[in-house]
Design an enzyme around this catalytic site. Structure first.
Site, PDB file in Angstrom:
ATOM      1  N   HIS A   1      -4.522  10.881   5.736  1.00 38.94           N
ATOM      2  CA  HIS A   1      -3.351   9.951   6.443  1.00 38.94           C
ATOM      3  C   HIS A   1      -2.840  10.594   7.583  1.00 38.94           C
ATOM      4  O   HIS A   1      -1.913   9.866   8.202  1.00 38.94           O
ATOM      5  CB  HIS A   1      -2.295   9.556   5.357  1.00 38.94           C
TER       6      HIS A   1
ATOM      7  N   HIS B   1      -5.660   6.587   7.316  1.00 37.47           N
ATOM      8  CA  HIS B   1      -4.887   5.604   6.637  1.00 37.47           C
ATOM      9  C   HIS B   1      -3.282   5.691   6.972  1.00 37.47           C
ATOM     10  O   HIS B   1      -2.896   6.467   7.208  1.00 37.47           O
ATOM     11  CB  HIS B   1      -5.140   5.927   5.006  1.00 37.47           C
TER      12      HIS B   1
ATOM     13  N   GLU C   1      -6.165  18.224   2.229  1.00 34.69           N
ATOM     14  CA  GLU C   1      -7.098  17.089   1.569  1.00 34.69           C
ATOM     15  C   GLU C   1      -6.314  15.819   1.957  1.00 34.69           C
ATOM     16  O   GLU C   1      -6.852  14.800   2.258  1.00 34.69           O
ATOM     17  CB  GLU C   1      -7.624  17.063   0.167  1.00 34.69           C
TER      18      GLU C   1
ATOM     19  N   GLU D   1       0.810   5.817   0.525  1.00 36.69           N
ATOM     20  CA  GLU D   1       0.016   6.856   0.929  1.00 36.69           C
ATOM     21  C   GLU D   1       0.709   8.116  -0.140  1.00 36.69           C
ATOM     22  O   GLU D   1       2.020   8.031  -0.149  1.00 36.69           O
ATOM     23  CB  GLU D   1      -0.019   7.425   2.252  1.00 36.69           C
TER      24      GLU D   1
ATOM     25  N   ASP E   1       0.866  -1.149  -0.129  1.00 35.85           N
ATOM     26  CA  ASP E   1      -0.179   0.019  -0.031  1.00 35.85           C
ATOM     27  C   ASP E   1       0.879   1.196  -0.103  1.00 35.85           C
ATOM     28  O   ASP E   1       1.924   1.185   0.420  1.00 35.85           O
ATOM     29  CB  ASP E   1      -0.966  -0.079   1.395  1.00 35.85           C
TER      30      ASP E   1
ATOM     31  N   ASP F   1      -2.451  -0.394   6.783  1.00 33.66           N
ATOM     32  CA  ASP F   1      -3.281  -1.041   5.650  1.00 33.66           C
ATOM     33  C   ASP F   1      -2.952  -2.198   4.783  1.00 33.66           C
ATOM     34  O   ASP F   1      -3.764  -3.431   4.633  1.00 33.66           O
ATOM     35  CB  ASP F   1      -3.606   0.024   4.753  1.00 33.66           C
TER      36      ASP F   1
END
Length: 232
Positions: A59, A152, A54, A9, A7, A157
């Protein structure tokens, strides 16, 4: 078979926006024959740009936190060495692969082939058409604890996705831990953080003593010349 559950970010949704959005965190979990080995990769990355509000809301990774972190060019080779030639297990794979290949191209390294990635989002949509297929929704469906997922995070994750992937492909610990010792490191807890780990011991056999006795009686009736009676 070695697989990497992965994963990322990022600072935004598109690496080809102006200014380009960048990866700020990579997390990955190693599976061996669909059993977590405890080996993980985790890296925060300085994006060489600002952090939009945003993205921070998703995260919680701030510009200040990333100020002393390495650039992608500094960690690219270590990341590639960790994933090797393993299949990549990613939720919404097109998003992460697009960012990873953009970052690799910017440092002059070959792209990862799209056919290496297995998209668990697509698997979930095929298995449960019309139902929510987000990671949180799949955790609720399979009874997987994601209470620590308030924001997140790439490694957390990935660890959760490893459990979801095992459920999507036939149930947790499909081999009951029998493949866990094939030259791979054992799972463990690191700095108090949970890590997915294989079953400590195989499940007990379901064969009852009465069934064993009935089987032995059947073999005895076949006689000494029966294949069942021959020993290698």
């Amino acid at each position: 078979m070695r697989e990497i559950v992965l994963d990322t970010e990022t600072t935004g949704l598109d690496p080809f926006d102006t200014p380009a959005h960048r990866i700020v965190e990579i997390g990955a979990v190693e599976l061996w024959n669909q059993v977590p080995t405890g080996q993980t990769y985790h890296q925060y990355i300085h994006p060489a740009r600002d952090m939009p509000a945003e993205a921070f809301a998703v995260h919680g990774i701030s510009e200040a936190f990333l100020a002393d972190k390495p650039r992608f060019s500094d960690v690219a080779q270590d990341f590639l060495a960790f994933i090797g030639d393993a299949r990549l297990i990613i939720h919404n794979a097109s998003f992460d692969m697009r960012f990873l290949n953009a970052e690799l191209s910017w440092v002059g390294l070959p792209a990862l082939s799209d056919d290496r990635a297995l998209d668990t989002l697509m698997i979930a949509r095929r298995r449960f058409p019309g139902s929510p297929a987000s990671l949180d929704a799949l955790c609720r469906r399979f009874g997987i604890d994601n209470s620590n997922r308030t924001l997140h995070g790439a490694l957390l994750d990935s660890e959760i996705l490893a459990e979801v992937y095992l459920e999507l492909t036939g149930g947790r610990q499909a081999d009951f831990g029998l493949g866990a010792d094939q030259g791979r490191a054992q799972s463990k807890t690191v700095d108090g953080a949970w890590r997915p780990q294989p079953r400590r011991a195989p499940l007990p056999p379901r064969l009852t003593e009465a069934e064993r006795a009935a089987h032995a009686a059947m073999i005895a009736e076949l006689g000494d010349g029966a294949l069942w009676s021959k020993r290698s």
